[in-house]
Design a protein around this motif. Structure first.
Motif, PDB file in Angstrom:
ATOM      1  N   LEU A  15       0.853  -1.182   0.000  1.00 18.83           N
ATOM      2  CA  LEU A  15       0.000   0.000   0.000  1.00 18.83           C
ATOM      3  C   LEU A  15       0.889   1.233   0.000  1.00 18.83           C
ATOM      4  O   LEU A  15       1.536   1.546   1.004  1.00 18.83           O
ATOM      5  N   ASN A  16       0.943   1.919  -1.117  1.00 21.39           N
ATOM      6  CA  ASN A  16       1.810   3.082  -1.273  1.00 21.39           C
ATOM      7  C   ASN A  16       0.958   4.335  -1.417  1.00 21.39           C
ATOM      8  O   ASN A  16       0.115   4.427  -2.317  1.00 21.39           O
ATOM      9  N   GLY A  17       1.174   5.293  -0.520  1.00 22.68           N
ATOM     10  CA  GLY A  17       0.428   6.542  -0.583  1.00 22.68           C
ATOM     11  C   GLY A  17       1.194   7.595  -1.357  1.00 22.68           C
ATOM     12  O   GLY A  17       2.429   7.644  -1.315  1.00 22.68           O
ATOM     13  N   HIS A  18       0.457   8.448  -2.076  1.00 21.21           N
ATOM     14  CA  HIS A  18       1.130   9.498  -2.855  1.00 21.21           C
ATOM     15  C   HIS A  18       0.191  10.671  -3.106  1.00 21.21           C
ATOM     16  O   HIS A  18      -1.036  10.542  -3.030  1.00 21.21           O
ATOM     17  N   VAL A  19       0.782  11.802  -3.412  1.00 23.53           N
ATOM     18  CA  VAL A  19      -0.009  12.980  -3.759  1.00 23.53           C
ATOM     19  C   VAL A  19      -0.762  12.714  -5.058  1.00 23.53           C
ATOM     20  O   VAL A  19      -0.323  11.933  -5.909  1.00 23.53           O
ATOM     21  N   ARG A  20      -1.905  13.351  -5.211  1.00 25.78           N
ATOM     22  CA  ARG A  20      -2.760  13.076  -6.368  1.00 25.78           C
ATOM     23  C   ARG A  20      -2.099  13.441  -7.694  1.00 25.78           C
ATOM     24  O   ARG A  20      -2.448  12.885  -8.732  1.00 25.78           O
ATOM     25  N   GLY A  21      -1.147  14.351  -7.670  1.00 26.08           N
ATOM     26  CA  GLY A  21      -0.522  14.769  -8.914  1.00 26.08           C
ATOM     27  C   GLY A  21       0.561  13.842  -9.421  1.00 26.08           C
ATOM     28  O   GLY A  21       1.149  14.101 -10.482  1.00 26.08           O
ATOM     29  N   LEU A  22       0.861  12.769  -8.703  1.00 25.71           N
ATOM     30  CA  LEU A  22       1.924  11.854  -9.111  1.00 25.71           C
ATOM     31  C   LEU A  22       1.361  10.800 -10.055  1.00 25.71           C
ATOM     32  O   LEU A  22       0.363  10.143  -9.761  1.00 25.71           O
TER      33      LEU A  22
END
Length: 506
Positions: A482-489
């Motif tokens: 489960l990898n979280g990231h900013v929506r723009g990535l």
């Protein structure tokens, strides 16, 4: 594997990495358009970190190595040959699998301007065999590197010692990295051929990578900051606090929180890119030398309860077999039932009721300690008294020889095709097998790897049935990454070992 082969997966550098600017700081991430700097938080090993990709085995070590060094390719079950090539254009096998021809792409160069050739590929294969831990160097077991022939700059022929049909899968593992002929040390100045090059590095804090302008593919990012943050909650907090753009391997509860924040998305991997969470029973130590005790442990485990609690339902039920999702993975072996009454009976028959055993674990990956805690409780309920020995982050594999002596040892699996996985870490003589020694199974696995098509699938299923019945593995669940990231990535490929070669920030 030796003492460094499963070196710390979670250790060191938490507060420092989050609270202070990274060395060679690149400032804030780009908010619009191409280019910019991606800030990524991954598990590192603190002050023990090194640019030598075979001196450590944390996520950060491998992600950095894959960004900086080329590979022969990567496993992709959806591709025509089961792999997608990187520095190669093809791996061609002789009709009888007696040898393999590797075709090198003509457009790859190292950062010092020199062309990548077949000589560099052969040097790299020999280097890994000589310098990597046993498990990582086993890819070459079936190849006769001493008799390899360089035909020209772009052609390398590798004779086979054993005529297996899956050499492509072995050669395209992520640890088969490509170095320049003569490489003996790894520093920021070491020539490399991946999409990025090392700019600055500081153990325990992170690495700044810059785009490699000689790389033939399109690389959108100007730079990447790989930040070493061991604790899973610290990675999640760094993402939510705006200190990083990408947080790798979140625990399910943290992923749920991140996903509920409109600023972020969570990428969830699927089989085969999942991590098995399990426990190994040491067959060289009582009471696990007794097959009745091992079976009792398997029957005592409530897999659904572990999935629902330790992983909050985000995962796949396990069946005491590694590596789901590959063509060779078991599909006909029945799912193990939860049968605590039979487990109690087997323990009584074996004289093991009331015996005290020790389960050693550590937070090497999210969910591992909660899973072990539940297994300890479930085994204790049927009469096997389990004491939990929880080590600090990184402590589980700090001494690999000691790991092989643990009575019960937590484990997590990596996504490697199952027959290759068995030969890599489960065959007789491997410390990681914890007393498992079945030459007959070793021979059957070896024979299956020489087959192809339906005959291979049938042989693989038969081997897996034997392993399911007799092995020393409790593998209740598989955890997606489960990898979280900013929506723009956009454009991050892979879950367990993410590639940022095609990533962009908008």
């Amino acid at each position: 594997m030796d003492g460094t082969s499963r070196r710390t997966f979670l250790r060191g550098g938490v507060a420092l990495a989050v609270a202070t600017p990274l060395i060679g700081a690149c400032g804030q991430s780009a908010g619009q358009g191409a280019g910019g700097t991606l800030r990524a938080a991954l598990v590192g090993s603190g002050a023990a970190e090194t640019l030598n990709p075979f001196a450590g085995a944390t996520t950060l070590d491998f992600v950095r190595a894959l960004a900086v060094h080329g590979t022969l390719g990567r496993v992709d079950p959806t591709a025509e040959d089961g792999v997608r090539y990187d520095v190669l254009s093809a791996i061609e096998s002789a009709p009888d699998n007696s040898g393999y021809t590797l075709r090198v792409r003509p457009d790859r160069r190292f950062t010092d301007g020199s062309k990548l050739t077949a000589r560099d590929v052969l040097y790299s294969l020999n280097f890994i065999t000589a310098n990597a831990q046993t498990a990582y160097s086993r890819y070459a077991t079936d190849l006769d590197l001493a008799k390899a022939r360089i035909i020209d700059d772009l052609t390398l022929v590798l004779p086979a010692k054993r005529r297996v049909s899956d050499v492509r899968l072995m050669l395209c593992q992520p640890y088969v990295l490509i170095f320049k002929d003569g490489t003996r040390e790894f520093t920021p100045a070491t020539p490399s051929c991946g999409p990025f090059r090392v700019d600055t590095f500081e153990a325990g804090r992170g690495t700044v990578l810059r785009r490699n302008d000689s790389y033939p593919g399109t690389v959108h990012l100007d730079a990447i900051e790989l930040r070493s943050i061991a604790a899973e909650d610290a990675r999640a907090n760094a993402l939510r606090g705006g200190q990083v753009d990408y947080a790798h391997d979140l625990a399910p509860a943290q992923a749920r929180t991140v996903q509920g924040d409109g600023r972020f998305d969570v990428q969830q991997s699927a089989p085969p890119d999942v991590t098995g969470l399990g426990v190994l029973l040491n067959m060289s130590r009582p009471p696990f030398h007794d097959p009745r005790v091992r079976l009792a442990c398997k029957l005592a485990i409530n897999r659904q309860a572990i999935l629902d609690t330790a992983l909050l339902g985000r995962g796949v039920l396990g069946n005491d077999l590694f590596a789901p999702g590959y063509p060779d993975s078991a599909t006909t072996v029945p799912q193990r039932e939860h049968d605590p009454e039979r487990a109690r009976l087997l323990l009584r028959e074996a004289g093991a009721t009331g015996v005290t055993v020790t389960l050693t674990t550590a937070p090497e990956t999210p969910g591992l300690v909660p899973m072990c805690t539940q297994i300890a409780a479930q085994l204790s309920e049927v009469g096997l008294k389990v004491t939990l020995d929880e080590r600090p982050p990184g402590g589980l594999y700090a001494d690999y020889a000691a790991y092989g002596r643990f009575q019960m040892a937590a484990t997590y699996s990596t996504p490697i095709p199952p027959l290759h996985y068995y030969e890599t870490v489960g065959a007789a003589g491997n410390t990681f097998a914890l007393g498992w020694s079945r030459p007959d199974v070793d021979q059957r696995v070896a024979a299956a790897r020489e087959l192809s098509g339906p005959a291979r699938k049938q042989a693989s299923e038969a081997v897996h049935r034997t392993l399911w019945e007799d092995n020393n593995v409790l593998l209740p669940v598989f955890k997606p990454v489960l990898n979280g990231h900013v929506r723009g990535l956009r454009g991050v490929r892979g879950g367990r070992l993410p590639s940022f070669a095609e990533a962009s920030l908008r």
